[in-house]
Write a protein that holds these residues in place. Structure first.
Motif, PDB file in Angstrom:
ATOM      1  N   THR A 101      -3.363  38.838  13.467  1.00 49.68           N
ATOM      2  CA  THR A 101      -2.057  39.446  13.208  1.00 49.68           C
ATOM      3  C   THR A 101      -2.080  40.179  11.881  1.00 49.68           C
ATOM      4  O   THR A 101      -2.402  39.591  10.842  1.00 49.68           O
ATOM      5  CB  THR A 101      -0.948  38.382  13.181  1.00 49.68           C
ATOM      6  OG1 THR A 101      -1.022  37.594  14.372  1.00 49.68           O
ATOM      7  CG2 THR A 101       0.416  39.030  13.100  1.00 49.68           C
TER       8      THR A 101
ATOM      9  N   TYR B 162      -2.160  43.677  16.141  1.00 50.88           N
ATOM     10  CA  TYR B 162      -2.080  42.416  16.883  1.00 50.88           C
ATOM     11  C   TYR B 162      -3.134  42.424  17.986  1.00 50.88           C
ATOM     12  O   TYR B 162      -3.218  43.370  18.775  1.00 50.88           O
ATOM     13  CB  TYR B 162      -0.691  42.244  17.490  1.00 50.88           C
ATOM     14  CG  TYR B 162      -0.550  41.001  18.335  1.00 50.88           C
ATOM     15  CD1 TYR B 162      -0.319  39.761  17.740  1.00 50.88           C
ATOM     16  CD2 TYR B 162      -0.671  41.062  19.713  1.00 50.88           C
ATOM     17  CE1 TYR B 162      -0.203  38.620  18.515  1.00 50.88           C
ATOM     18  CE2 TYR B 162      -0.559  39.932  20.494  1.00 50.88           C
ATOM     19  CZ  TYR B 162      -0.320  38.704  19.895  1.00 50.88           C
ATOM     20  OH  TYR B 162      -0.228  37.579  20.658  1.00 50.88           O
ATOM     21  N   ALA B 163      -3.937  41.379  18.010  1.00 49.54           N
ATOM     22  CA  ALA B 163      -4.972  41.263  19.044  1.00 49.54           C
ATOM     23  C   ALA B 163      -5.163  39.793  19.403  1.00 49.54           C
ATOM     24  O   ALA B 163      -5.058  38.915  18.540  1.00 49.54           O
ATOM     25  CB  ALA B 163      -6.292  41.861  18.565  1.00 49.54           C
TER      26      ALA B 163
ATOM     27  N   VAL C 244       1.422  39.971  23.839  1.00 54.43           N
ATOM     28  CA  VAL C 244       2.475  40.855  23.318  1.00 54.43           C
ATOM     29  C   VAL C 244       3.852  40.476  23.850  1.00 54.43           C
ATOM     30  O   VAL C 244       4.867  40.684  23.188  1.00 54.43           O
ATOM     31  CB  VAL C 244       2.158  42.335  23.644  1.00 54.43           C
ATOM     32  CG1 VAL C 244       0.942  42.821  22.872  1.00 54.43           C
ATOM     33  CG2 VAL C 244       1.976  42.536  25.144  1.00 54.43           C
TER      34      VAL C 244
ATOM     35  N   ILE D 285       6.185  48.333  21.735  1.00 54.77           N
ATOM     36  CA  ILE D 285       4.865  47.817  22.102  1.00 54.77           C
ATOM     37  C   ILE D 285       4.005  48.927  22.697  1.00 54.77           C
ATOM     38  O   ILE D 285       2.812  49.048  22.395  1.00 54.77           O
ATOM     39  CB  ILE D 285       5.013  46.645  23.088  1.00 54.77           C
ATOM     40  CG1 ILE D 285       5.641  45.441  22.368  1.00 54.77           C
ATOM     41  CG2 ILE D 285       3.655  46.263  23.687  1.00 54.77           C
ATOM     42  CD1 ILE D 285       5.946  44.272  23.282  1.00 54.77           C
TER      43      ILE D 285
ATOM     44  N   GLN E  11       2.638  51.089  19.855  1.00 56.19           N
ATOM     45  CA  GLN E  11       1.550  50.426  19.156  1.00 56.19           C
ATOM     46  C   GLN E  11       0.269  50.408  19.986  1.00 56.19           C
ATOM     47  O   GLN E  11      -0.840  50.529  19.451  1.00 56.19           O
ATOM     48  CB  GLN E  11       1.960  49.000  18.792  1.00 56.19           C
ATOM     49  CG  GLN E  11       3.083  48.896  17.766  1.00 56.19           C
ATOM     50  CD  GLN E  11       2.665  49.385  16.393  1.00 56.19           C
ATOM     51  OE1 GLN E  11       2.749  50.582  16.091  1.00 56.19           O
ATOM     52  NE2 GLN E  11       2.212  48.480  15.562  1.00 56.19           N
ATOM     53  N   GLN E  12       0.414  50.277  21.285  1.00 53.76           N
ATOM     54  CA  GLN E  12      -0.762  50.291  22.158  1.00 53.76           C
ATOM     55  C   GLN E  12      -1.389  51.677  22.202  1.00 53.76           C
ATOM     56  O   GLN E  12      -2.619  51.805  22.178  1.00 53.76           O
ATOM     57  CB  GLN E  12      -0.364  49.827  23.563  1.00 53.76           C
ATOM     58  CG  GLN E  12      -0.059  48.338  23.647  1.00 53.76           C
ATOM     59  CD  GLN E  12       0.386  47.906  25.027  1.00 53.76           C
ATOM     60  OE1 GLN E  12       0.954  48.701  25.789  1.00 53.76           O
ATOM     61  NE2 GLN E  12       0.153  46.656  25.366  1.00 53.76           N
TER      62      GLN E  12
ATOM     63  N   TYR F 121      -2.389  47.633  19.126  1.00 52.78           N
ATOM     64  CA  TYR F 121      -2.203  46.476  19.992  1.00 52.78           C
ATOM     65  C   TYR F 121      -3.110  46.678  21.212  1.00 52.78           C
ATOM     66  O   TYR F 121      -2.738  47.402  22.139  1.00 52.78           O
ATOM     67  CB  TYR F 121      -0.758  46.365  20.495  1.00 52.78           C
ATOM     68  CG  TYR F 121       0.285  45.943  19.490  1.00 52.78           C
ATOM     69  CD1 TYR F 121       0.014  45.879  18.127  1.00 52.78           C
ATOM     70  CD2 TYR F 121       1.568  45.618  19.909  1.00 52.78           C
ATOM     71  CE1 TYR F 121       0.989  45.506  17.220  1.00 52.78           C
ATOM     72  CE2 TYR F 121       2.554  45.237  19.009  1.00 52.78           C
ATOM     73  CZ  TYR F 121       2.261  45.185  17.668  1.00 52.78           C
ATOM     74  OH  TYR F 121       3.232  44.815  16.768  1.00 52.78           O
TER      75      TYR F 121
END
Length: 249
Positions: free
Chosen positions: A65, A98-99, A122, A146, A149-150, A155
């Motif tokens: 994170t 975030y992963a 997520v 989301i 971010q992807q 993400y």
């Protein structure tokens, strides 16, 4: 085989000497390096996480994170053929990166309550708007955030794979894109047995700008007006030189 032996030696070294400062008795893990240096030539980086279990059984989940921040999502509305700004929503506590990686898919080895408690996936991220909205609006803007971010690569769309080497050794690779934000990153390693987290570790991975990149960022923060003026002059000069070259060609 050479890679397997290398991972085995590293894991045995961890068992002998220790790894994360915050350490559970039956779970030990470490990173190939704890600093990602962002330079002007930075194109991304891969970090190897490896470790060992004292007891067999269960699954391993890794959560990385990035620094949490405020993010505003703005909708666009098409009016008479023109896209115009629409409603907006600001979320607090949004991870800049975030992963998640796991030995198996999260569904069979966790429960919704467990995923919500540890923010696994997520869908389980605690993204809270700073103002009150109805649940349909929140869900709409949350999905848009989301998705953004992807698309930026911050993400990963899929849960990463943790490989088990034998019954106790494990490893995975976390990839960071070129646009990864700087700051401290929390790395959590969880051992899950029967839908419960029985052991956990945490460590910090630092992403930091160094060299010219760091100097430019520091100057831009401290002397914003001068930085903007310099960027403008540089753009004008570049355009003028390009115009001269075009005329001569």
């Amino acid at each position: 085989m050479r890679k397997r032996w290398w991972a085995l030696v590293l894991a045995l070294g961890l068992l002998a000497g220790g790894a994360f400062a915050s350490r559970a008795a039956g779970l030990v893990a470490d990173l190939s390096h704890h600093l990602i240096a962002i330079t002007t030539a930075f194109t991304g980086s891969d970090v190897l996480l490896f470790g060992a279990l004292e007891e067999t059984g269960g699954d391993v989940v890794v959560v990385v994170t990035g620094p949490r921040t405020l993010r505003t999502v703005r909708a666009r509305e098409r009016t008479t053929g023109v896209w115009l700004p629409g409603d907006e929503m600001t979320f607090t506590g949004v991870p800049s990166f975030y992963a998640v990686a796991s030995t198996r898919p999260l569904g069979p080895i966790t429960t919704p309550a467990l995923r919500s408690r540890h923010e696994l996936g997520v869908e389980a991220l605690r993204l809270q708007p700073v103002a009150k909205f109805d649940q349909k609006q929140i869900a709409k803007f949350r999905e848009a955030l989301i998705g953004l971010q992807q698309r930026l690569g911050l993400y990963p769309r899929a849960v990463g794979q943790i490989s088990m080497l034998g019954d106790r050794l494990f490893r995975t690779t976390v990839s960071f894109p070129a646009n990864v934000p700087s700051g401290p990153y929390q790395v959590q390693v969880l051992r899950v047995v029967a839908n419960q987290v029985v052991e956990a570790q945490a460590s910090i991975l630092t992403v930091s700008k160094v060299g010219l990149e760091a100097d430019l960022t520091d100057f831009a923060l401290r002397q914003g007006a001068l930085y903007g003026l310099g960027a403008l002059l540089l753009a004008i000069t570049a355009g003028w030189l390009a115009n001269i070259a075009f005329r001569r060609s």
